[in-house]
Structures are given as C-alpha cells and as structure tokens.
Design a protein around this motif. Structure first.
Motif, PDB file in Angstrom:
ATOM      1  N   VAL A   1       0.839  -1.201   0.000  1.00  0.00           N
ATOM      2  CA  VAL A   1       0.000   0.000   0.000  1.00  0.00           C
ATOM      3  C   VAL A   1       0.876   1.254   0.000  1.00  0.00           C
ATOM      4  CG1 VAL A   1      -1.875  -1.179   1.180  1.00  0.00           C
ATOM      5  CG2 VAL A   1      -0.175   0.050   2.528  1.00  0.00           C
TER       6      VAL A   1
ATOM      7  N   ASP B   1       0.316   5.986  -0.039  1.00  0.00           N
ATOM      8  CA  ASP B   1      -0.554   7.065   0.440  1.00  0.00           C
ATOM      9  C   ASP B   1      -1.872   7.132  -0.328  1.00  0.00           C
ATOM     10  OD1 ASP B   1       1.268   7.773   2.366  1.00  0.00           O
ATOM     11  OD2 ASP B   1       2.289   9.239   1.077  1.00  0.00           O
ATOM     12  N   ARG B   2      -1.913   6.572  -1.527  1.00  0.00           N
ATOM     13  CA  ARG B   2      -3.127   6.616  -2.351  1.00  0.00           C
ATOM     14  C   ARG B   2      -3.843   5.265  -2.404  1.00  0.00           C
ATOM     15  NH1 ARG B   2      -0.878   8.038  -7.932  1.00  0.00           N
ATOM     16  NH2 ARG B   2      -3.089   7.998  -8.485  1.00  0.00           N
ATOM     17  N   THR B   3      -3.295   4.278  -1.712  1.00  0.00           N
ATOM     18  CA  THR B   3      -3.774   2.895  -1.875  1.00  0.00           C
ATOM     19  C   THR B   3      -4.102   2.260  -0.534  1.00  0.00           C
ATOM     20  OG1 THR B   3      -2.312   2.684  -3.791  1.00  0.00           O
ATOM     21  CG2 THR B   3      -3.218   0.641  -2.877  1.00  0.00           C
ATOM     22  N   MET B   4      -5.197   1.500  -0.476  1.00  0.00           N
ATOM     23  CA  MET B   4      -5.518   0.716   0.704  1.00  0.00           C
ATOM     24  C   MET B   4      -5.864  -0.717   0.278  1.00  0.00           C
ATOM     25  SD  MET B   4      -9.165   2.575   1.553  1.00  0.00           S
ATOM     26  CE  MET B   4      -9.078   2.112   3.259  1.00  0.00           C
TER      27      MET B   4
ATOM     28  N   THR C   1      -3.996   0.354   5.635  1.00  0.00           N
ATOM     29  CA  THR C   1      -3.476   1.570   5.023  1.00  0.00           C
ATOM     30  C   THR C   1      -2.015   1.717   5.420  1.00  0.00           C
ATOM     31  OG1 THR C   1      -4.122   2.930   6.909  1.00  0.00           O
ATOM     32  CG2 THR C   1      -5.728   2.690   5.113  1.00  0.00           C
ATOM     33  N   LYS C   2      -1.379   2.741   4.894  1.00  0.00           N
ATOM     34  CA  LYS C   2       0.032   2.972   5.200  1.00  0.00           C
ATOM     35  C   LYS C   2       0.255   3.156   6.700  1.00  0.00           C
ATOM     36  CE  LYS C   2       4.096   3.758   3.193  1.00  0.00           C
ATOM     37  NZ  LYS C   2       4.751   2.692   2.398  1.00  0.00           N
TER      38      LYS C   2
ATOM     39  N   THR D   1     -11.463   6.000   1.810  1.00  0.00           N
ATOM     40  CA  THR D   1     -11.137   7.368   1.392  1.00  0.00           C
ATOM     41  C   THR D   1      -9.989   7.415   0.389  1.00  0.00           C
ATOM     42  OG1 THR D   1      -9.650   7.556   3.292  1.00  0.00           O
ATOM     43  CG2 THR D   1     -11.927   8.310   3.577  1.00  0.00           C
ATOM     44  N   LYS D   2      -9.355   6.294   0.125  1.00  0.00           N
ATOM     45  CA  LYS D   2      -8.204   6.296  -0.783  1.00  0.00           C
ATOM     46  C   LYS D   2      -8.658   6.182  -2.238  1.00  0.00           C
ATOM     47  CE  LYS D   2      -5.215   6.336   2.618  1.00  0.00           C
ATOM     48  NZ  LYS D   2      -4.393   7.523   2.902  1.00  0.00           N
ATOM     49  N   GLU D   3      -7.793   6.641  -3.106  1.00  0.00           N
ATOM     50  CA  GLU D   3      -8.104   6.607  -4.539  1.00  0.00           C
ATOM     51  C   GLU D   3      -8.133   5.179  -5.082  1.00  0.00           C
ATOM     52  OE1 GLU D   3      -5.643   7.756  -8.577  1.00  0.00           O
ATOM     53  OE2 GLU D   3      -5.405   9.022  -6.806  1.00  0.00           O
ATOM     54  N   ARG D   4      -7.263   4.330  -4.539  1.00  0.00           N
ATOM     55  CA  ARG D   4      -7.119   2.976  -5.096  1.00  0.00           C
ATOM     56  C   ARG D   4      -7.464   1.935  -4.027  1.00  0.00           C
ATOM     57  NH1 ARG D   4      -2.142   3.390  -6.356  1.00  0.00           N
ATOM     58  NH2 ARG D   4      -2.555   4.123  -8.488  1.00  0.00           N
TER      59      ARG D   4
ATOM     60  N   HIS E   1     -13.300   5.085  -7.169  1.00  0.00           N
ATOM     61  CA  HIS E   1     -12.048   4.381  -6.859  1.00  0.00           C
ATOM     62  C   HIS E   1     -11.526   3.586  -8.058  1.00  0.00           C
ATOM     63  CE1 HIS E   1     -12.785   5.091  -2.545  1.00  0.00           C
ATOM     64  NE2 HIS E   1     -14.035   4.722  -2.784  1.00  0.00           N
TER      65      HIS E   1
END
Length: 905
Positions: free
Chosen positions: A532, A534-537, A554-555, A612-615, A645
C-alpha cells in the motif's frame, strides 16, 4: 482275510521303505517337509505355527543335502509368515539369512521377493528409510531378471513408502510408473492394485472426485479377476471417496455393500474392522450418534487384537467426534488425546495434525485460547512439512484446499485473541502459498538436464492424443456405435495417464527441483511498506463457517471488521453473479443493481467510512472472487465503486510483492504491442480458399475434448475482434507493433514469434476454462492454415506456464478467462495465473462472456487512455469503464464490469 493281511503288510512295508529312504536321503526329506509346510500355510485359516515347524525341518534336511535353493526358499517363507504374524524382527532374522543364499544360486526373482518382505518388516518397525532401500534393491533385481510384474510391484511399494514419509508427489510419480509397467506386461492383478492405490493417494490429497474415477476403474478389474478381496477393498475405498466429497448417504451405501464381501474373505478381518469404523464415522456425520458408538467400539476391539495401530488411532478419533456430537467434551478430549499419542507413536503426521485441530477446537470452546493456539500452530507446522514435499502444482493446490479448515480456524482464533495483524498474516499464508511457489519457479526450466528421449516420449504422446481426438471427430460424423466411442475414450484416457507418468518421471529426474526455495508470506509491516501507499488501501477477506473477517490496511494503520458467515455472503455473491450475466436486458438491469448494492452493504458497509483512498486493492475469498468489486455500491442510490475508486484484484498481497521482485531487475521489452485477433475457427469461413472436407475439420490436440467438457460445440467468428485489433494498433501509433490477424492469429505466432519483445500482448479470441480437467484450459487460435488444412490452434494452460514473457501487461479479451476452478484458499485457478507464472505482472481478463461489440468498444477506450493519455493500465481501465457506465447504451454492468485487472497496477 489272509489276502487282506498280505495287502496291508505290503502297504506298511512300502511306507516303511519310503520313510527309510526319506531319512537316508535328506533332499527327499527336505522336499517332503517343505510340501507339508506349504499345505499348512495354505490352509483356511492358515496353520502358520505348523508351517513354521515344517519349514524348519525342511531347512535342516536341505542343509544336510547342500541344497541352497530349497534352504533359501524355506527361510524366506518363514520370514513371510513372521511378517504376517506381526513379528517383524523375527521376520528380518530369517529373511537376512535367505537373501545371500538366493544371490548365491543366482535366483534374482526370489532374491527380489525376499528383499520385498525385508522392506515390509522394516516398514512395520517404522524404519522407512531402510524399507525404501530394500524396495529399491528389489526393483533393480526385478529389472535385471526381466520380471516386469516384479518391477511394477516394487514401484508400487516404493510409492507406499514415500506416501508414509509424507512425500505425496513422489508417491504419485512412482504409482504412475507402476501402472504403465503393469499394463505393459499384461499383469491385470497388479494393474487393478495400482489403480486402486492411485485412488487412495488422491483421497489423501483431498481430491475425492479424481479418487472416485480411479476406484470405479479398479472395481470391474477386480470383478473380472474374481478377486473378492480386491472387490471388497475397492467398495470400501469408494465409500472413502464419498466421505471426501461429504456425500454421507452414498458413503454409507458403499460401506454396507463392502461389509458382507470382506466378511466372506479369509484374512480380511482387518478390512472388516476398517469398514466397521467407517460405518461408525458416517453414522455420526448423519446424526446417528448412538449407532455410531456401537460400530466404533466393535471396530476398536478388532483393531487392537490385530495390532492395527493406524486404524486404532482413526477409530479413537471417530469415537472422540461421536462423543463431541453427544455434548460430552471431556470424553471427546480423552479420545482425541489417545489418538494423538498413538499417531505420534507410529509417526503418522496426518493423524497428528487432524487430532491437534480437533483438540484445539475443544479447547477454544472451553475458553482455553492459549492452549488452543499451541495445538493449532503445531498442526500447521506439520501440514507445511507435508505439503512442501508435494511437487506437482495441481496436487499441491488440492492438498492445500483440503487443509483450508486449519487456517480458517487459526485466523478465527487469532481474531478472538485480539491478534488482528497476526490473523492477517495467517490468512496471507493460507492464500498465497501455492501461487507464490509457482511464481518462484517461473524462471526455472525443469526440463534442463532431463534425458532427451524422455522429452521426445512426452512429445510423441501429445501427437498420439491429437490423433485419437481427430479419430473421435471423424467417426462422430459418420455411422458409429457407442462401443466405438468407448474404445477411443479408453485409449485417450490411457494416453493421458501415460502422459502424466512421463511428466512425473521428468519431475523425478529433474536436477533443478531440489534448488527451489519456499517464499514467506508478508507481515502487516511488509504490506504497509511494500504494497500500500498514500493513495492505496488493501481490503482482504476471509470467509468462515461461523464468522467472516475483513482487514483494511493503510500505510498508517489496520482496522478489522466481523462479517456474516460464509453461507450468507456466498449466497449473496452467487445472486449478484447470476444477475450480472443478464443485466444487459432492460428488465434485469435494476434487479442486478439492487443485488450489487445489497452485497456492497454486506461486505463493504462496515468499512464504508474508511474508503477514502483513490485505489482499492481487493483480496477476495471464495465466491467473492467471482464478483466485480468495481460494480458494487455502498450508496443509497446505485453508484458503482469505480465511480470513485480505482479497483485492483489480487490473489494475495504477498503475490504482488513476488511479482514486483520478479520484474524489478529485468530490461523493458523494446516493442510496444502484439495483438492476435479474428482467428479462423470454422470450416466454412469465407477466408478459406478451398473447401475443407468435414472429416478434416479439427486437428487441435485436446480442443474438442476440452470444449465438450465445457459444453461448447463450435467457435463462431469474432468479427468485432478485427475492428478491436485495428483500433488498438492505431491508438498505439507504433510502427513495429505486431498485428496477427486471420491465419496468423495462430499457435505458430505464439511460439515462434518473439513475444518476449513486446510490452503489451493482447489476445482477442475464444478461451476455454475446463473445470473437470483444468490442465485442458487454454486459448483458441486459428484452426486452419491458408491452404485450408486443419492445424492445432489450442494453446493449453501448461504451455502458457512454459512461455517466457517480458510483458508488463497481458490482455485476454476473450470468454470467461479469469474464471477457473475455485479452490478454497488458493483463489481461482485460471489462465491469469499461467501468465503470471510466465512473467507478466498484470493481467486484464473477463469474469463472464461479454458481447463481441461491447468488448471491442471497451478495449478501444482502454487503449486510447493508455497510449494517448499515458495512463497506467489500472487507471486506463477504470476510465474506460466509467465512460461506458455513463453512456446509456453501455450503462448496464454486463457491458463494462466483467473486465478486471489482476496484479500490478
């Protein structure tokens, strides 16, 4: 009266003279004693002690006469009897005396027989390495003597030792060699025995369906031989196969058929006890607990009297299960512990693992969570040790599937202990193992260093299978009988078995397998660092019989959620899948959207506030792997997840890490794009210059067989795939792109064109996913050349595995290409896995059949986003799908949601 006395006197005189001659001629006396020993041994029931006494007398006479051959045979037979009596050490004493005598007189067959019983005795003493050594010596002697039956027998026995050592793949390999040898020499009895043992091996690997095929092949063989004992054992084994398939009524039916057969056969009391144990076990599963106890206690007494410790342990386990069902956990725990101790005493690893799991469950239910954890972790260590010895990927996958319940329990236990991160790692360990190992092997050519003649035999068998399949097609177009088809089916099955044997031998002889390593699945920290960003979960699922779980990584953190049990989730997932297949129909679109929203709330709703993440990277489980998460909705009004997403699918997080490591140091492919499309499938295709004779209409190796299994009877032309290919190449704007259309969309292009030179490889063609025989899955390319001659156009799964690709992306714009045989804990075994194995980190494939025109439209938009707008594959696919969803014509999920990206985004 006087005459009677004279006659009696003559008879007595003759008898006295004969006795005197025997005493004066030790050779004659030895033969007479030996004959009496044989008669005693063959009595029903055998008079074994009398036989031993007579053999001893024969030995003394033979020694006096210097008759080494007779002495050696008598010594061997005494060893055989002591083996039957369970007195293994005494057996070895006699057999080791016999062996040098057989060698001295040059009797290789008897020497091989003696070594065989030395191996049996050593195995009975739990000295399996020594047993293996003796069996191998017996094999070499049988080969030297030209004794094919002896070779087959030795190979089967070697298999048994490997099985006892937990090396299931080696056991299978040697059994396949034994089967070929027994058939070659026409030894029907050994053939029946080997086929039956193969069935047992597949039961142990958790593949009940395949086991059933072997047992049902063995049953008529035994009946034809008039072997009631073999028949009874096979009926019993069919019962075991149905147990594996959880078909308890059918299992009970076959055990009840077996019981009177084995009771009627002398020396099968141990089988009778085994059947009684099994009837008890099945009755317990059917809820007849009291009846189960009666059968199990009767069986236990017999097992103990016969010294059958393996089945004594099994029966103790079944007694524990019966008392657990009766709500008596203390008694159940006692029996499980007895079974565990006995399994340890006889070095039965499978028995140890099974009882440790049962004990752990009872301890968990009693609130002893720490004790339960110690037990299940020991069981998992045993299972890992066992599966590491299974070489074949298919067998290893089946084995892992049969042990899924261990990991499922472990995950649940860790979650109850509040060890969420450890539970996630355990889930990764369960899911990732088989594919990780496959990827680790992907750059290893196991055929290097293997005898060229063996490889030529492999190719020859492929050709013979092709010929038989062509013959099948030809006769089906004319007059034929069911017998004609049955004969071809029999020959094809034999050739497939021989092909499997050759591949087994390649594995046995490969010098490179020993160098393969076993990768370790990722920890939570590894996932946060390597998967993962900052944009990925990551959303990872584990479905369970009591509870299901969702981990959101998440990160910076980990959140876990308890979800409904497996049956609830899988029922909702199946409903979604069924509705998606028809959502292109106006009246079906709204029900599909409602079902997608319902499932979304069920499996995503608890974590909705975290998304809330983009990916979103999805590691699904079970039936969820058939669901396109892109189309799920968590809003009150239907709005697909993909609207907000980018959605990626992974077999496991650990697989992504392995893919990245595999591709991190390689040089980029120099060329941009290779497209294969609009192949020639049918004999009446207008592109053919000559009329194809109907009898020549298929030459593809196993294509017709695989198609029939899948219920596919023709391959229509895909005219829009041509437009798709033209549009893709135009959008790429690369002058050196490969565009293989018509007759060049062929196997020849796949194998003789340097596909490793292309960064993207696109197949716009039919595909077959064969659930009965997964190895027969593949891609269908042109079936005719430019002269109208039939050619092999089927690229099979194992051939895809052996490709060496350097592509960043493979696109399978074909039918149901991501949908393979579902195996719990391993994900879908589909063609995507083959391309990952071949070296491709990203695969786009479809979850269901999509109309040719809609696929062409989606692919055109997808490639435009990649080449014109310079988007990465995952972002480009999302943009293409969103654009179609927003258009009224293509808005139904059927048109755009079926395509998913698996792997590296």
């Amino acid at each position: 009266m006087q005459r009677s006395h004279i006659l009696l006197g003559i008879i007595l005189l003759c008898a006295t003279t004969a006795f005197a001659q025997e005493q004066s001629d030790p050779l004659i006396a030895g033969r007479a004693a030996y004959a009496e020993a044989e008669r005693a041994r063959q009595q029903k029931p055998a008079n074994r002690q009398e036989a031993i006494k007579k053999y001893e007398e024969a030995i003394a006479f033979y020694r006096a006469a210097g008759e080494r051959s007779g002495e050696a045979s008598a010594l061997t037979n005494i060893g055989v009897i002591f083996n039957q009596l369970g007195e293994r050490q005494k057996a070895l004493e006699y057999l080791t005396q016999a062996l040098p005598l057989h060698k001295l007189v040059g009797d290789q067959r008897e020497a091989a027989r003696t070594l065989t019983y030395m191996a049996f005795a050593s195995s009975g003493l739990a000295d399996r390495p020594k047993a293996l050594e003796y069996f191998n010596q017996a094999l070499r002697l049988s080969e030297a003597a030209g004794d094919g039956s002896g070779e087959a027998y030795a190979l089967a026995n070697i298999s048994g030792i490997y099985n006892a050592l937990g090396e299931s793949q080696k056991a299978l390999d040697y059994l396949n060699l034994a089967l070929v040898k027994s058939r070659a020499v026409g030894d029907r009895a050994q053939e029946a025995r080997t086929v039956a043992i193969l069935g047992g091996q597949y039961i142990q690997l958790g593949d009940g369906a395949r086991a059933l095929e072997y047992f049902k092949e063995a049953l008529p063989l035994y009946k034809a031989l008039g072997d009631r004992g073999g028949e009874g054992l096979t009926l019993t084994n069919i019962g075991f196969a149905y147990i594996n398939l959880k078909d308890w009524p059918r299992a009970l039916e076959y055990f009840n058929l077996a019981l009177p057969v084995v009771k009627a056969v002398d020396d099968l009391r141990w089988t009778e006890a085994m059947v009684l144990s099994s009837i008890g076990r099945v009755n317990n599963s059917l809820g007849n607990n009291r009846e189960a106890l009666q059968y199990l206690n009767e069986a236990l007494t017999i097992h103990k009297s016969l010294g059958n410790r393996m089945w004594e342990a099994h029966t103790l386990t079944y007694l524990g299960a019966a008392y657990e069902s009766l709500g008596q956990p203390e008694k159940a725990l006692d029996y499980f512990n007895q079974a565990l101790m006995l399994s340890r005493a006889i070095a039965n690893l499978n028995g140890q693992a099974g009882n440790l799991l049962r004990i752990a469950r009872l301890e968990r239910n009693r609130g002893n969570l720490s004790e339960a954890r110690r037990g299940i972790e020991t069981a998992l260590e045993i299972n890992e040790s066992l599966r590491s010895r299974v070489i074949s990927q298919e067998s290893r996958t089946s084995f892992s599937a049969s042990r899924r319940e261990y990991y499922e329990f472990y995950v649940d236990l860790l979650m109850r202990l509040g060890q969420d991160a450890e539970a996630l790692q355990a889930n990764e360990r369960a899911r990732a193992r088989s594919l990780l190992e496959t990827l680790n092997e992907s750059r290893v050519d196991i055929r290097q260093g293997v005898d060229a003649q063996l490889l030529e035999r492999e190719r020859d068998l492929q050709r013979q299978i092709n010929d038989e399949e062509l013959r099948r097609v030809r006769i089906q177009r004319g007059k034929y009988t069911q017998q004609d088809l049955d004969e071809i089916e029999k020959r094809v099955n034999q050739l497939l078995a021989d092909y499997n044997t050759v591949q087994s031998e390649i594995r046995v002889r490969s010098p490179r397998y020993a160098a393969l390593t076993h990768p370790v699945p990722l920890t939570l920290q590894d996932i946060q660092q390597n998967v993962v960003d900052d944009r990925t979960m990551l959303l990872e699922y584990a479905l369970g019989e009591e509870k299901s779980y969702l981990w959101v990584v998440t990160k910076s953190g980990l959140k876990t959620f308890v979800l409904p049990k497996r049956p609830v989730i899988e029922a909702a997932a199946r409903r979604v899948y069924d509705l998606l297949l028809v959502s292109n129909k106006t009246q079906a679109r709204r029900p599909a959207e409602l079902a997608l929203a319902e499932l979304g709330r069920l499996i995503l709703g608890p974590a909705a506030s975290l998304l809330t993440k983009e990916r979103l990277v999805i590691v699904a489980d079970g039936a969820l792997e058939y669901v396109p998460f892109t189309a799920l909705s968590i809003d009150s009004a239907y709005r697909p997840l993909i609207a907000r997403h980018e959605v990626i699918s992974l077999p496991s997080a650990s697989v992504l890490d392995a893919l990245r490591r595999d591709t991190s140091n390689r040089q980029p492919a120099p060329e941009a794009l290779a497209v294969l499309a609009d192949a020639v499938f049918q004999s009446d295709d207008s592109r053919l210059r000559t009329v194809v004779h109907p009898e020549q209409s298929c030459k593809s190796c196993l294509l017709m067989r695989s198609a029939a299994d899948a219920g596919v009877f023709n391959f229509p032309r895909l005219p829009f795939s041509r437009r798709e290919a033209e549009a893709i190449v135009a959008k790429a704007g690369e002058p050196r792109s490969l565009k293989a259309l018509d007759f060049t969309a062929s196997r020849e292009t796949v194998f003789n064109t340097k596909l490793d030179q292309y960064r993207i490889i696109h197949f716009a063609t039919h595909a077959l996913l064969n659930s009965q025989h997964p190895a027969l899955s593949g891609i269908v390319l042109s079936l005719y050349d430019e002269q109208g001659r039939p050619i092999d156009g089927f690229v099979r799964a194992h051939e895809i595995y052996n490709l060496k690709l350097n592509a960043d992306l493979v696109v399978l714009s074909a039918c149901r290409t991501a949908l393979g045989r579902e195996i719990k804990g391993e994900g879908l075994v589909g063609l995507t896995r083959g391309f990952m194995y071949a070296g491709t980190p990203s695969v786009v494939a479809s979850l269901w059949d999509v109309r040719d025109e809609a696929t062409s439209e989606l692919m055109s938009r997808f490639y435009e986003k990649m080449f014109k707008d310079r988007m990465k594959p995952a972002a480009a696919l999302r943009a293409a799908q969103v654009s179609m969803w927003k258009e009224r014509r293509w808005a139904a999920p059927y048109y755009w949601a079926g395509f998913i990206l698996q792997g590296e985004w």
